[in-house]
Design an enzyme around this catalytic site. Structure first.
Site, PDB file in Angstrom:
ATOM      1  N   GLU A 337     -91.532 -22.814  18.029  1.00 35.39           N
ATOM      2  CA  GLU A 337     -92.562 -21.785  18.221  1.00 35.39           C
ATOM      3  C   GLU A 337     -93.597 -22.154  19.272  1.00 35.39           C
ATOM      4  O   GLU A 337     -94.138 -21.287  19.954  1.00 35.39           O
ATOM      5  CB  GLU A 337     -93.288 -21.522  16.886  1.00 35.39           C
ATOM      6  CG  GLU A 337     -92.389 -21.024  15.772  1.00 35.39           C
ATOM      7  CD  GLU A 337     -91.966 -22.164  14.856  1.00 35.39           C
ATOM      8  OE1 GLU A 337     -91.794 -21.926  13.666  1.00 35.39           O
ATOM      9  OE2 GLU A 337     -91.819 -23.302  15.356  1.00 35.39           O
ATOM     10  N   ASP A 380     -89.046 -28.722  58.574  1.00 36.68           N
ATOM     11  CA  ASP A 380     -88.928 -28.635  60.021  1.00 36.68           C
ATOM     12  C   ASP A 380     -89.388 -29.966  60.602  1.00 36.68           C
ATOM     13  O   ASP A 380     -90.030 -30.771  59.926  1.00 36.68           O
ATOM     14  CB  ASP A 380     -89.779 -27.485  60.553  1.00 36.68           C
ATOM     15  CG  ASP A 380     -89.463 -27.140  61.996  1.00 36.68           C
ATOM     16  OD1 ASP A 380     -88.531 -27.745  62.552  1.00 36.68           O
ATOM     17  OD2 ASP A 380     -90.145 -26.275  62.557  1.00 36.68           O
ATOM     18  N   ASP A 637     -93.804 -22.882  57.688  1.00 32.72           N
ATOM     19  CA  ASP A 637     -95.122 -22.337  58.004  1.00 32.72           C
ATOM     20  C   ASP A 637     -95.068 -21.067  58.832  1.00 32.72           C
ATOM     21  O   ASP A 637     -96.100 -20.427  59.017  1.00 32.72           O
ATOM     22  CB  ASP A 637     -95.970 -23.380  58.738  1.00 32.72           C
ATOM     23  CG  ASP A 637     -95.344 -23.811  60.061  1.00 32.72           C
ATOM     24  OD1 ASP A 637     -94.190 -23.419  60.325  1.00 32.72           O
ATOM     25  OD2 ASP A 637     -96.016 -24.533  60.824  1.00 32.72           O
ATOM     26  N   ASP A 641     -89.493 -18.864  58.942  1.00 37.26           N
ATOM     27  CA  ASP A 641     -89.113 -19.660  57.779  1.00 37.26           C
ATOM     28  C   ASP A 641     -89.088 -18.845  56.489  1.00 37.26           C
ATOM     29  O   ASP A 641     -88.628 -19.339  55.454  1.00 37.26           O
ATOM     30  CB  ASP A 641     -90.090 -20.822  57.589  1.00 37.26           C
ATOM     31  CG  ASP A 641     -90.018 -21.825  58.722  1.00 37.26           C
ATOM     32  OD1 ASP A 641     -88.902 -22.060  59.221  1.00 37.26           O
ATOM     33  OD2 ASP A 641     -91.071 -22.365  59.113  1.00 37.26           O
ATOM     34  N   ASN A 705     -83.251 -30.357   9.847  1.00 35.90           N
ATOM     35  CA  ASN A 705     -83.869 -29.770   8.666  1.00 35.90           C
ATOM     36  C   ASN A 705     -83.125 -28.529   8.204  1.00 35.90           C
ATOM     37  O   ASN A 705     -82.950 -28.296   6.996  1.00 35.90           O
ATOM     38  CB  ASN A 705     -85.327 -29.423   8.963  1.00 35.90           C
ATOM     39  CG  ASN A 705     -86.203 -30.652   9.069  1.00 35.90           C
ATOM     40  OD1 ASN A 705     -85.854 -31.708   8.547  1.00 35.90           O
ATOM     41  ND2 ASN A 705     -87.336 -30.526   9.749  1.00 35.90           N
ATOM     42  N   ASN A 730     -93.886 -26.075   9.197  1.00 37.63           N
ATOM     43  CA  ASN A 730     -93.692 -25.770  10.618  1.00 37.63           C
ATOM     44  C   ASN A 730     -95.010 -25.771  11.380  1.00 37.63           C
ATOM     45  O   ASN A 730     -95.095 -26.257  12.510  1.00 37.63           O
ATOM     46  CB  ASN A 730     -93.004 -24.410  10.768  1.00 37.63           C
ATOM     47  CG  ASN A 730     -91.562 -24.449  10.314  1.00 37.63           C
ATOM     48  OD1 ASN A 730     -90.957 -25.502  10.213  1.00 37.63           O
ATOM     49  ND2 ASN A 730     -91.005 -23.283  10.010  1.00 37.63           N
ATOM     50  N   ASP A 734     -95.853 -28.024  14.426  1.00 40.63           N
ATOM     51  CA  ASP A 734     -96.193 -27.372  15.694  1.00 40.63           C
ATOM     52  C   ASP A 734     -97.514 -27.889  16.247  1.00 40.63           C
ATOM     53  O   ASP A 734     -97.653 -28.143  17.456  1.00 40.63           O
ATOM     54  CB  ASP A 734     -96.281 -25.859  15.502  1.00 40.63           C
ATOM     55  CG  ASP A 734     -94.922 -25.232  15.251  1.00 40.63           C
ATOM     56  OD1 ASP A 734     -93.907 -25.869  15.573  1.00 40.63           O
ATOM     57  OD2 ASP A 734     -94.876 -24.112  14.705  1.00 40.63           O
TER      58      ASP A 734
END
Length: 899
Positions: A337, A380, A637, A641, A705, A730, A734
């Protein structure tokens, strides 16, 4: 404005206004780089001056199409066209709003899994479970949206697409004289006449009317590292629209000289904008592909678990829908979670640290993971490995031996051509000569006259007075090797030998200038014939100061650098050799065009330098590397490109890149410095390593588990744990797992790409999950022995298993964490956040059953004998876990940074 739309006219029926692209008709990616020795002298030029009375051929047609003239537009015409065609701005991707970023975060596959489980929980009225899941989803989306929104605001402050103002020539009314003034670049319209000078950015696509010594940097469009000569009267060449000397384009800048030009296209009709439109939607990145793979694993488990629990309990225990809340709780327990929250936290912390300490802006948070997974970086040459300027390498005499006098003559020619021609600044080659020569080379001569450089001759000649020699002056001529040799008094064999000497230097990646002298009577003008050849001056690209160290650092991190350049292959190989980069292979564009995609995929893997590349070549090479299984980063740049930058898994641009390139980049660097990329790689691997560790530990523990609960549920006459107890367990796990976002991976995890491989992850969680299930089932046996029949006391069984689950998860966190705080050794002696979090989790497992909150959950205190048996089970589990981990590391050492 699309080509072919109409413009204003003084007459009631406006004529057709067409932008220049239909006139010249070529793709925006046409044009190629210049040879390394194509610029051999100062770019002074002869110019066209005011020009003849009649415009050159073709210009009248352009004026007619644009409904303008050499005096420019009237203010009324300009205002009408601004309304019709819009502002001169690049149609750009707007930064999404915060709510839109939040909605986009909710579509993340991990978040979608949680939402599905939340809906199922709400459907069976498990409101507690549904509320917890919804809270996790909201927190994750808020963190991600906020991080990306901050990055977008930072990038918005960097947008400097083109010049902010432009000098334009307009008239108040039709018969008035033109007036020159500055206007905002956004107000420029087709038909305007503009003036350009050194250092100016080209504000739109223009056609030259007059020019004087004009050279233009158009590397942002074509990748050429040297300025391109432009002229208002030269006929167009056959190399494409970008090589037409009469045309200049938005995204370029004036290197030297001056010009007057008419605007032919603005805004979305420029070739600068066209290059942006053709890029299309970028493909899925490494992180997105990994997320999808792991998500499908989780979805299969989550969808399969509830039906299995229901069917097994109905068949063996006669239980019906009353077990549905437990089945949903088990499915939630299997799902990580906290993953969306932890992923976002890891990436956001890394992005904030990069911005604060190294000036690197992460515009898209998942890109930080991608750069950590990167194993190939495409760059480059010019501006990245080398600075955008040459430096003198050697000065050679006619025999190929070092001779400083040759450099003195060349520097004197550069200095006096600059002074006598009244140029604003030297070009790059002359600047390199002046920087390398001592002051005596300039002060020992007195300049008399100069014949400046022009593209046709490819030479510059100066006449200087030498002290102590009355009545005789010395002429110094320098320029392109072939042009100088043709003017020297040499035999054919000697000329051929000297040409071979120059070719050998050029083949070594050097630019070459030739120098010759002759004696002239005082008062003579330069005569470029019968010269005496003196020698050669070779120049190389000046290396970027931090490039060598940065490249070594990237290599140590397992990142292979490949050079994709529009320059000559020799100059790129030379730069790599000077930087200590081994060149495994060189591939030029003409050879690349003959290869099929599978052939290129195989060849790209073992090639270091790709030369003479166009934008299409760069994109194809990037795709070939990805097809070979590599995670590819691309540093660019210029607009040329942009296609490759969007194709790569992670696009990188410096702060001074073209605005449209910055907007489409995933990472924006403070400067064009590979050192910053090294820092970004380290931050990405920190984040990727922590995410992989979290997934590895959480999923293996959860799977164990779930297996144990399903087994116990079939063996026991009651549920092995109540749904509320499963959810609290849990939540505790968590909360403890958030420590992974603040852990520091071991140094070994930073030496190789952190790739999240779903198949490797699945193998890991199945193997270690089975080991965890064995420990849980052993605990079941300990409970049966300690309680003398678990069926007599459900609360004691629930309490015992609750405690064991939290303790085994704490052991897993410590022993399977590859961070500094999770294991022994020098870095592990000091407890890290994971160790402290695991200790807290173990404390909850031991104390909660005996507390009032435990009683409310249906838990009860455990007998003392159970703790002794549990300690034995945990000790055996720790031994087995350590042995399994050692075997895993031995069989797959690369997985320290990978699941």
């Amino acid at each position: 404005m699309a080509p072919g739309t109409t413009a204003a006219s003084p007459s009631p029926a406006p004529p057709v206004l067409r932008a220049v692209p239909p006139v010249v008709g070529a793709d925006a990616d046409d044009g190629g780089p210049a040879d390394p020795d194509s610029r051999t002298g100062p770019s002074t030029g002869t110019g066209t001056g005011p020009g003849p009375a009649a415009p050159p051929a073709g210009l009248l047609e352009v004026f007619r199409r644009l409904d303008t003239g050499p005096r420019g537009l009237t203010e009324a015409q300009a205002a009408e066209r601004l309304t019709r065609f819009g502002e001169n701005t690049i149609p750009d991707t707007r930064d999404p709003s915060w709510p839109r970023l939040f909605a986009r975060s909710a579509r993340d596959p991990f978040t979608a899994v949680l939402l599905c489980l939340g809906l199922v929980s709400a459907a069976v009225f498990a409101w507690g479970t549904a509320s917890v899941i919804l809270l996790l989803v909201v927190v994750s989306c808020v963190l991600r949206a906020s991080g990306e929104h901050r990055a977008a605001r930072s990038t918005a402050g960097l947008r400097r697409l083109v010049a902010t103002t432009v000098t334009v020539q307009r008239r108040v009314y039709e018969d008035a004289a033109p007036v020159t003034r500055e206007i905002p670049v956004e107000e420029l319209v087709p038909g305007d006449v503009v003036r350009l000078g050194p250092g100016d950015l080209i504000p739109a696509d223009v056609r030259l009317l007059r020019s004087t010594g004009l050279t233009v940097h158009q590397a942002a469009l074509t990748g050429e590292s040297t300025p391109v000569e432009k002229s208002a009267v030269e006929a167009p060449g056959d190399d494409g629209v970008f090589q037409d000397p009469r045309l200049c384009f938005q995204g370029s800048s004036v290197a030297s000289g001056s010009a007057t030009a008419v605007v032919t296209a603005t805004g979305g009709d420029t070739r600068f904008a066209a290059a942006h439109r053709r890029t299309g939607k970028p493909p899925a990145t490494t992180f997105e592909r990994s997320v999808q793979g792991v998500s499908w694993i989780l979805i299969r488990f989550a969808l399969l678990t509830p039906p299995l629990v229901l069917m097994a309990n109905a068949a063996l225990r006669g239980r019906g829908l009353e077990t549905l809340p437990f089945a949903v709780a088990v499915a939630v327990g299997l799902t990580p979670e906290m993953l969306p929250v932890l992923v976002t936290t890891c990436l956001a912390r890394g992005a904030a640290l990069l911005a604060r300490t190294h000036g690197v802006i992460v515009r898209r948070l998942p890109a930080l993971h991608d750069i950590g997974a990167m194993d190939v970086l495409c760059v480059d040459k010019t501006g990245t490995l080398t600075q955008d300027r040459p430096v003198v390498h050697r000065a050679l005499d006619a025999e190929g031996h070092d001779d400083p006098e040759v450099l003195r003559w060349a520097a004197a020619a550069a200095w006096w051509s600059l002074q006598l021609a009244d140029l604003p600044a030297p070009d790059a080659l002359d600047e390199a000569l002046l920087a390398a020569a001592d002051e005596d080379a300039l002060t020992s001569y007195d300049g008399i006259t100069a014949r400046p450089f022009d593209p046709a001759r490819r030479l510059v000649s100066v006449i200087v007075r030498t002290p102590g020699r009355l009545g005789t002056h010395t002429q110094i001529t320098k320029g392109a090797v072939e042009a100088v040799l043709q003017r020297c008094a040499l035999s054919d064999d000697e000329r051929s030998r000297l040409r071979g000497l120059a070719d050998a230097q050029a083949a070594d990646g050097l630019r070459v200038l030739a120098v010759a002298t002759t004696e002239r009577p005082a008062g003579d003008r330069p005569q470029e014939r019968g010269l005496t050849f003196r020698g050669l001056v070779t120049l190389r690209d000046d290396l970027a100061p931090t490039a060598a160290e940065a490249l070594a650092g990237l290599a140590a991190r397992g990142v292979n650098v490949k050079v994709l350049t529009g320059d000559h292959p020799g100059t790129a190989v030379r730069a790599c050799r000077d930087l200590g980069v081994p060149v495994a292979g060189v591939l030029t564009a003409d050879r690349l065009d003959t290869l099929t995609d599978p052939e290129l995929t195989e060849l790209a893997r073992r090639t270091t330098v790709f030369a003479r590349c166009t934008p299409e070549h760069k994109t194809r090479i990037t795709r070939a590397l990805q097809a070979g299984g590599h995670t590819v980063g691309f540093l660019g740049d210029g607009v040329n490109d942009l296609p490759a930058l969007r194709t790569a898994d992670v696009g990188i641009a410096p702060r001074d890149a073209a605005g449209v390139t910055r907007v489409n980049a995933d990472l924006v660097l403070a400067g064009k410095d590979l050192t910053s990329i090294g820092h970004a790689v380290t931050a990405g691997r920190h984040a990727g390593g922590n995410i992989a560790t979290y997934l590895r530990i959480t999923l293996s523990s959860n799977l164990g588990n779930v297996i144990a609960m399903l087994s116990a549920g079939l063996l026991l006459p009651f549920l092995p744990m109540l749904p509320a107890q499963v959810l609290v367990q849990n939540l505790c796990f968590d909360a403890a797992q958030l420590a992974f976002a603040y852990d520091r991976p071991a140094p070994s995890a930073l030496r190789r790409p952190s790739v999240l491989d779903p198949r490797a992850l699945l193998r890991f969680i199945v193997g270690f999950g089975a080991l965890n299930a064995v420990a849980d089932l052993a605990t079941f046996g300990a409970l049966a022995f300690a309680l003398r029949g678990p069926g007599d006391d459900e609360a004691l069984f629930h309490s015992g298993w609750f405690t064991e689950n939290l303790l085994t998860q704490a052991v897993v966190m410590v022993l399977l964490s590859f961070g500094r705080g999770g294991r022994g050794g020098k870095g592990g002696r000091r407890p890290g956040p994971v160790t402290w979090s695991a200790a807290g989790l173990a404390g909850i497992g031991l104390l909660l059953p005996a507390s009032p909150l435990g009683s409310a959950l249906g838990l009860s205190p455990l007998p003392g004998v159970y703790y002794g048996l549990l300690a034995a089970v945990l000790a055996l589990y720790a031994v087995g876990l350590t042995a399994a981990r050692t075997r895993h590391e031995r069989l797959s050492p690369a997985t320290v940074a990978q699941p």
